[in-house]
Design a protein around this motif. Structure first.
Motif, mmCIF file in Angstrom:
data_model
loop_
_atom_site.group_PDB
_atom_site.id
_atom_site.type_symbol
_atom_site.label_atom_id
_atom_site.label_comp_id
_atom_site.label_asym_id
_atom_site.label_seq_id
_atom_site.Cartn_x
_atom_site.Cartn_y
_atom_site.Cartn_z
ATOM 1 N N ALA A 187 21.530 -16.082 -16.367
ATOM 2 C CA ALA A 187 22.257 -16.057 -17.491
ATOM 3 C C ALA A 187 23.802 -16.262 -17.487
ATOM 4 O O ALA A 187 24.513 -15.510 -18.657
ATOM 5 N N ASP A 188 24.076 -16.533 -16.174
ATOM 6 C CA ASP A 188 25.643 -16.851 -15.989
ATOM 7 C C ASP A 188 25.344 -17.945 -16.190
ATOM 8 O O ASP A 188 25.367 -18.572 -15.460
ATOM 9 N N LYS A 189 26.624 -18.351 -16.704
ATOM 10 C CA LYS A 189 27.099 -19.887 -17.636
ATOM 11 C C LYS A 189 27.602 -20.592 -16.121
ATOM 12 O O LYS A 189 27.718 -21.764 -15.940
ATOM 13 N N GLY A 190 28.255 -19.559 -15.297
ATOM 14 C CA GLY A 190 29.077 -20.131 -14.329
ATOM 15 C C GLY A 190 28.050 -21.054 -12.997
ATOM 16 O O GLY A 190 28.609 -21.315 -12.264
ATOM 17 N N ASN A 191 26.120 -20.567 -13.487
ATOM 18 C CA ASN A 191 25.653 -21.123 -11.700
ATOM 19 C C ASN A 191 25.729 -22.715 -12.967
ATOM 20 O O ASN A 191 24.096 -22.951 -11.735
ATOM 21 N N ASN A 192 25.457 -22.784 -13.897
ATOM 22 C CA ASN A 192 24.894 -24.103 -14.442
ATOM 23 C C ASN A 192 25.931 -25.393 -13.670
ATOM 24 O O ASN A 192 24.920 -26.114 -13.263
ATOM 25 N N ASP A 193 27.047 -25.362 -13.347
ATOM 26 C CA ASP A 193 26.740 -27.368 -12.656
ATOM 27 C C ASP A 193 26.156 -27.041 -11.264
ATOM 28 O O ASP A 193 26.001 -28.305 -11.081
ATOM 29 N N ALA A 194 26.298 -25.685 -10.512
ATOM 30 C CA ALA A 194 25.439 -25.731 -9.467
ATOM 31 C C ALA A 194 23.919 -26.342 -9.489
ATOM 32 O O ALA A 194 23.557 -27.329 -8.344
ATOM 33 N N THR A 195 23.625 -25.317 -10.551
ATOM 34 C CA THR A 195 21.740 -25.257 -10.652
ATOM 35 C C THR A 195 21.893 -26.815 -11.187
ATOM 36 O O THR A 195 20.388 -27.942 -11.067
ATOM 37 N N ILE A 196 22.502 -27.771 -12.357
ATOM 38 C CA ILE A 196 22.009 -29.194 -12.864
ATOM 39 C C ILE A 196 22.249 -30.001 -11.488
ATOM 40 O O ILE A 196 21.636 -30.765 -11.017
ATOM 41 N N ASP A 197 22.953 -29.729 -10.602
ATOM 42 C CA ASP A 197 23.114 -30.503 -9.425
ATOM 43 C C ASP A 197 21.867 -30.293 -8.641
ATOM 44 O O ASP A 197 21.295 -31.666 -7.766
ATOM 45 N N ARG A 198 21.848 -29.246 -8.078
ATOM 46 C CA ARG A 198 20.297 -29.245 -7.715
ATOM 47 C C ARG A 198 19.542 -29.945 -8.582
ATOM 48 O O ARG A 198 18.443 -30.794 -7.654
ATOM 49 N N LEU A 199 19.048 -29.932 -9.575
ATOM 50 C CA LEU A 199 17.836 -30.282 -10.489
ATOM 51 C C LEU A 199 18.332 -32.143 -10.545
ATOM 52 O O LEU A 199 16.976 -32.223 -10.942
ATOM 53 N N LYS A 200 19.233 -31.810 -10.845
ATOM 54 C CA LYS A 200 19.428 -34.141 -10.646
ATOM 55 C C LYS A 200 19.697 -34.306 -8.866
ATOM 56 O O LYS A 200 18.036 -35.411 -9.552
ATOM 57 N N GLU A 201 18.935 -33.793 -8.375
ATOM 58 C CA GLU A 201 18.736 -34.726 -6.556
ATOM 59 C C GLU A 201 17.318 -33.988 -7.190
ATOM 60 O O GLU A 201 16.278 -35.502 -6.131
ATOM 61 N N ILE A 202 16.732 -33.302 -7.572
ATOM 62 C CA ILE A 202 14.921 -32.869 -7.313
ATOM 63 C C ILE A 202 14.209 -33.483 -8.090
ATOM 64 O O ILE A 202 13.163 -34.340 -8.220
ATOM 65 N N GLY A 203 15.241 -33.906 -9.477
ATOM 66 C CA GLY A 203 14.266 -34.163 -10.480
ATOM 67 C C GLY A 203 13.563 -34.209 -11.719
ATOM 68 O O GLY A 203 11.749 -33.456 -10.882
ATOM 69 N N ILE A 204 13.708 -33.740 -12.837
ATOM 70 C CA ILE A 204 13.022 -33.127 -14.104
ATOM 71 C C ILE A 204 11.973 -33.262 -15.000
ATOM 72 O O ILE A 204 13.291 -34.253 -14.960
ATOM 73 N N ALA A 205 11.029 -33.165 -15.018
ATOM 74 C CA ALA A 205 10.511 -34.095 -16.674
ATOM 75 C C ALA A 205 10.543 -32.726 -17.312
ATOM 76 O O ALA A 205 10.589 -33.237 -18.625
ATOM 77 N N GLY A 206 10.876 -31.750 -17.453
ATOM 78 C CA GLY A 206 11.146 -30.226 -18.436
ATOM 79 C C GLY A 206 10.979 -28.590 -17.819
ATOM 80 O O GLY A 206 11.021 -28.996 -16.762
ATOM 81 N N ALA A 207 10.611 -27.855 -18.613
ATOM 82 C CA ALA A 207 11.518 -26.866 -18.153
ATOM 83 C C ALA A 207 10.069 -25.608 -19.117
ATOM 84 O O ALA A 207 9.794 -26.450 -19.995
ATOM 85 N N VAL A 208 8.946 -24.542 -18.343
ATOM 86 C CA VAL A 208 8.599 -23.496 -18.993
ATOM 87 C C VAL A 208 9.395 -22.569 -18.504
ATOM 88 O O VAL A 208 10.095 -21.996 -17.739
ATOM 89 N N HIS A 209 10.105 -22.196 -19.751
ATOM 90 C CA HIS A 209 11.381 -20.761 -19.708
ATOM 91 C C HIS A 209 10.751 -19.804 -20.112
ATOM 92 O O HIS A 209 10.422 -18.669 -20.957
ATOM 93 N N LEU A 210 11.046 -18.744 -19.187
ATOM 94 C CA LEU A 210 10.466 -17.359 -18.814
ATOM 95 C C LEU A 210 10.881 -15.906 -18.139
ATOM 96 O O LEU A 210 10.886 -15.131 -18.494
ATOM 97 N N ALA A 211 12.154 -16.535 -18.496
ATOM 98 C CA ALA A 211 13.282 -15.717 -17.479
ATOM 99 C C ALA A 211 13.664 -15.034 -19.306
ATOM 100 O O ALA A 211 13.681 -15.390 -19.632
ATOM 101 N N GLY A 212 13.771 -13.778 -18.234
ATOM 102 C CA GLY A 212 14.422 -13.168 -19.302
ATOM 103 C C GLY A 212 13.815 -10.898 -19.273
ATOM 104 O O GLY A 212 12.934 -11.162 -18.359
ATOM 105 N N LEU A 213 14.209 -10.643 -20.276
ATOM 106 C CA LEU A 213 13.971 -9.006 -19.722
ATOM 107 C C LEU A 213 12.761 -9.201 -20.949
ATOM 108 O O LEU A 213 12.903 -9.772 -22.254
#
Ligand code: WQD
Length: 349
Positions: A63-89
């Motif tokens: 939920a914190d946009k400030g984390n987006n860049d670090a997450t993108i960098d990590r996921l680009k290293e890994i390589g993903i095909a898509g997401a299952v989005h369950l995070a939330g209250l």
């Protein structure tokens, strides 16, 4: 990582941990992104033990946009095909008391995920939606064309998130979106190693009954026995969490197999309902003990009955539920009896 690496937001949670296990056993690789606000790192260890597979973990607040860049960098290293989005209250009552927290967390998590997936060129999302988007406006069985009308902020965030994802496809047809509308997920993996571990007093029926059965709670309050239902108590469409997790695999297989974008809303339910009193009887049989209860006033916002028309999932995803109410109670009890304090037992050892 292989092309079939899937990001699971909220993947350490109740539904997420079962989805992770089923995806791994189906041959997918899994990256869990979780901030452990309402889940435990022990669940991730248990998934690794049960599957003997590596599970990558990104501990971050989506939920914190400030984390987006670090997450993108990590996921680009890994390589993903898509997401299952369950995070939330996900607590209906809490959402009424703290609507701003629910809108902030649940909507920003989805908006940030859209930006992250676009950057990773992985525009496939299976979203954890809920039958709560239907509100009390339809006669059951409810199909996907049913009127929507959430009656609480939590349900509104599910409805708005469905729209955010659908409108993303409207703006860019490369997006593949499946909004899975869960009815009432219950039960646990049959080993009892992963399961539902709510913080504080459980809002939902099954975890409350399980805590009564294991001696953590004195008795269950049945919220009304004067509804227009066969025995007067509320009727719901309970679905075993393993059936639900298999529904996510089927949805991912379907989405990744399409050669063009789309958006679909799909019910995940059994297509039949059980009353509160039926659940009490079935759970008592599974646990081998009486479940003490008292009749209490109705809970505001409850509907008398709601259960799914599950035909679309069968037609489109070749998926349907296979586990009974007895299976749900047996497996939920296996989890609760082996983990009386949930994951806290393991965290403290
Ligand atoms: C089931 C039945 C209650 C507790 C909600 C959300 C839904 C999803 C599941 C998150 C009802 C009765 C319950 C108790 C009771 N949540 N009950 N005593 O309300 O159908 O659905 O939880 O994803 O989105 O809307 O589930 O388990 O709370 O209630 O009598 O202590 O059990 O009245 O009839 P619900 P529930």
């Amino acid at each position: 990582m292989t092309s079939k690496t899937i990001l699971l937001t909220g993947g350490a949670g109740y539904i997420g941990s079962h989805v992770a296990l089923v995806l791994l056993e189906a041959g997918y690789e899994v990256v869990i992104l979780d901030n452990f606000a309402n889940s435990s790192p022990v669940a991730v260890s248990r998934i690794r033990q049960l599957t003997n597979r590596e599970v990558l973990l990104i501990e971050s607040d989506l939920a914190d946009k400030g984390n987006n860049d670090a997450t993108i960098d990590r996921l680009k290293e890994i390589g993903i095909a898509g997401a299952v989005h369950l995070a939330g209250l996900k607590a209906v009552g809490e959402s009424v008391e703290k609507p701003d927290m629910y809108y902030d967390t649940n909507l920003n998590s989805t908006l940030n995920l859209v930006a992250i997936l676009a950057e990773c060129d992985a525009r496939t999302v299976v979203f954890s939606s809920s039958a709560t988007v239907y509100g009390d406006r339809n006669k059951s069985p409810v199909d996907e064309n049913g009127l929507t009308g959430p009656t609480n902020p939590y349900g509104m965030t599910k409805f708005f998130n469905e729209r955010i994802l659908a409108d993303q496809y409207g703006a860019d047809e490369r997006w593949k979106v499946i909004n899975l509308r869960y009815f009432n997920p219950v039960g646990a993996h049959p080993t009892g190693q992963i399961g539902e571990d709510p913080l504080g007093t459980p809002n939902n029926l099954f975890p409350f009954i399980a805590q009564v059965a294991v001696g953590r709670r004195e008795k269950l309050s049945v919220f009304g026995d004067d509804y227009d239902t066969p025995d007067g108590t509320g009727v719901r469409d309970y679905i075993h969490v393993m059936d639900l997790a298999e529904g996510h695999r089927a949805a991912l297989d379907y989405a990744l197999g399409q050669d063009r974008g789309f958006v679909r809303n799909i019910n995940l339910g059994s297509g039949s309902g059980h009353s509160v009193l039926e659940v009490i009887t079935a759970f008592g049989a599974a646990a081998g003990r009486e479940i003490p209860y008292m009749i209490a006033p109705r809970r505001s916002g409850d509907v008398a009955e709601i259960y799914a028309n599950a035909a679309l999932a069968k037609e489109l995803l070749a998926w349907q539920t296979t586990r009974s109410l007895e299976d749900m109670c047996r497996d939920h009890w296996a989890w609760q009896s082996q983990n009386p304090q949930g994951y806290r037992d393991a965290e403290e050892n």
